[in-house]
Design a protein around this motif. Structure first.
Motif, mmCIF file in Angstrom:
data_model
loop_
_atom_site.group_PDB
_atom_site.id
_atom_site.type_symbol
_atom_site.label_atom_id
_atom_site.label_comp_id
_atom_site.label_asym_id
_atom_site.label_seq_id
_atom_site.Cartn_x
_atom_site.Cartn_y
_atom_site.Cartn_z
ATOM 1 N N GLU A 276 38.507 33.820 59.974
ATOM 2 C CA GLU A 276 37.734 33.371 58.625
ATOM 3 C C GLU A 276 38.871 33.208 57.557
ATOM 4 O O GLU A 276 39.663 33.923 57.150
ATOM 5 C CB GLU A 276 36.870 34.597 58.289
ATOM 6 N N GLU A 329 28.751 29.974 51.526
ATOM 7 C CA GLU A 329 29.246 30.425 52.985
ATOM 8 C C GLU A 329 29.208 29.018 53.810
ATOM 9 O O GLU A 329 29.937 29.013 54.814
ATOM 10 C CB GLU A 329 27.987 31.318 53.347
ATOM 11 N N GLY A 330 28.554 28.154 53.393
ATOM 12 C CA GLY A 330 28.305 26.788 54.237
ATOM 13 C C GLY A 330 29.593 26.113 53.972
ATOM 14 O O GLY A 330 30.323 25.716 54.910
ATOM 15 N N ARG A 332 32.516 27.720 53.455
ATOM 16 C CA ARG A 332 33.527 28.645 54.040
ATOM 17 C C ARG A 332 33.519 28.050 55.653
ATOM 18 O O ARG A 332 34.807 27.896 56.172
ATOM 19 C CB ARG A 332 33.274 29.917 53.879
ATOM 20 N N ASP A 333 32.495 27.948 56.195
ATOM 21 C CA ASP A 333 32.433 27.141 57.435
ATOM 22 C C ASP A 333 32.907 25.976 57.623
ATOM 23 O O ASP A 333 33.739 25.706 58.683
ATOM 24 C CB ASP A 333 30.955 27.319 58.049
ATOM 25 N N LYS A 336 37.102 26.426 57.619
ATOM 26 C CA LYS A 336 37.620 27.045 58.829
ATOM 27 C C LYS A 336 37.449 26.011 60.115
ATOM 28 O O LYS A 336 38.103 26.381 61.195
ATOM 29 C CB LYS A 336 37.100 28.452 59.278
ATOM 30 N N GLY A 337 36.889 24.952 59.658
ATOM 31 C CA GLY A 337 36.914 23.924 60.784
ATOM 32 C C GLY A 337 38.308 23.213 60.847
ATOM 33 O O GLY A 337 39.274 23.420 60.371
#
Length: 374
Positions: A276, A329-330, A332-333, A336-337
């Motif tokens: 993360e 949060e979206g 952040r996802d 990390k891709g």
């Protein structure tokens, strides 16, 4: 005593005189819709127009669910008449498929395929004023772009940004530079509001930092930069506009990142192997609000090949295609891709965000800065 007939006649004369003094209002009829490249406004001329996917349509919208001759709009009196032309997928008004001609009222929205089209009845002088304002905003956007630094693609620190303005143009700016052989500094800032005023204040603030003209400041200390900028740009002298900023300085020999988050949300630091992104943040007030505000200085050790992501809220406070709203949060996802071959990291993130957002320009500027520490 005033005679009633004389009084009525006098009123009529006054009314006619006032009518002659009032400017003549010329009305135009327009269809408005949004494409991935931005909003489109088309005037409906007296001869009307046919909407379709390809010629012979007058207004061509290359959308697969729109027929070649999908529907027709034509002027009738002071309004516009909408007629479906036996299209395959239909023309819909208020969620109902048209079965005959319908007279549209101003503000009515109808859909052809996946495209929603709004009918506007507007004063042509207002349209002209909006065009002038749009041109001024475009020039302000070009001014903002002119101060953004080019990518740093070689050396111990790599940096690249992505700036995509909203249709209203917000107050975003970013910058980065080597202060000397051992220190690399940068910032992302966001001025409240939209329009030319916010953009020009952002340019002013960015220039004070990148030219290092703030007095009595050690630019290796981001908290000193925030303190000096807070005193230099009080909001009462700039139309009530305040600034949030996330600034940093990286010391190469010790791999230490110093930072200050002045009213700004967290940045993210992500090293190879991390599951993360780690938020990097300490609370401090926004700039311009309080002349004696104190600004916290944070530090963090930077692993090899780690990446720092600094961004404005326009990167995550946006409407999704489904009508819901996104969150940090979206984003952040997305961060990390995995990387995408041939795409710089800021562009990868922008394209991923663009794919989930609703069509058309974002409501706020999109500004993303990515720094890689080799």
């Amino acid at each position: 005593m005033i005679n009633g007939d004389d009084y009525t006649s006098e009123q009529t004369l006054i009314g006619k005189s006032l009518h002659r003094l009032l400017p003549k209002v010329e009305i135009g009829h327009f269809l408005c819709y949004t494409t991935p490249n931005g909003p489109v406004r088309v005037r409906v001329e007296p001869g009307g127009l046919i909407i379709g996917r390809s010629p012979p349509a007058d207004l061509q919208i290359p959308e697969p669910n729109i027929s070649r001759r999908h529907c027709r709009v034509e002027l009738v009196g002071e309004g516009v008449l909408l007629t479906d032309l036996a299209s395959t997928n239909g023309t819909f008004l208020d969620g109902k498929r048209l079965v005959g001609p319908v007279l549209l009222i101003p503000g009515a929205q109808f859909s052809a395929g996946a495209i929603s089209i709004r009918y506007e009845r507007r004063d042509l002088s207002e349209i002209a004023e909006e065009a002038v304002l749009a041109e001024e905003i475009k020039r302000a956007e070009e001014y903002v772009r002119a101060i953004l630094p080019p990518p740093v693609t070689k050396g111990p620190v790599l940096a690249e940004g992505c700036f995509v303005p909203s249709s209203k143009l917000g107050g975003d700016a970013f910058g980065y530079q080597f202060l000397d052989d051992e220190n690399f500094a940068g910032f992302v800032l966001d001025v409240s509001g939209h329009g030319i005023g916010s953009a020009m204040l952002a340019v002013n603030a960015a220039n004070l930092i990148r030219r290092r003209t703030l007095p009595d400041v050690d630019f290796r200390d981001p908290s000193q930069v925030a303190r000096a900028l807070n005193q230099a740009l009080p909001m009462e002298e700039h139309n009530g506009l305040m600034i949030t900023m996330w600034s940093f300085c990286y010391h190469l020999p010790t791999r230490t990142l110093s930072f200050c988050a002045a009213g700004h949300h967290a940045a993210y630091l992500m090293a190879p192997g991390d599951a993360e992104p780690a938020p990097v943040w300490l609370r401090s007030p926004a700039l311009g609000m309080m002349p004696t505000a104190k600004y916290a200085l944070g530090t963090v050790q930077v692993p090899e090949q780690a990446r720092l992501y600094v961004f404005t809220d326009g990167c995550f406070e946006l409407a999704l295609a489904e009508g819901e709203y996104w969150s940090q949060e979206g984003l952040r996802d997305v961060i990390k891709g995995p990387p995408v071959a041939g795409l710089a990291e800021p562009q990868r993130i922008y394209q991923a965000v663009r794919a989930v957002a609703r069509p058309g320009p974002f409501d706020d500027d999109f500004s993303m800065l990515v720094v890689t520490f080799n």
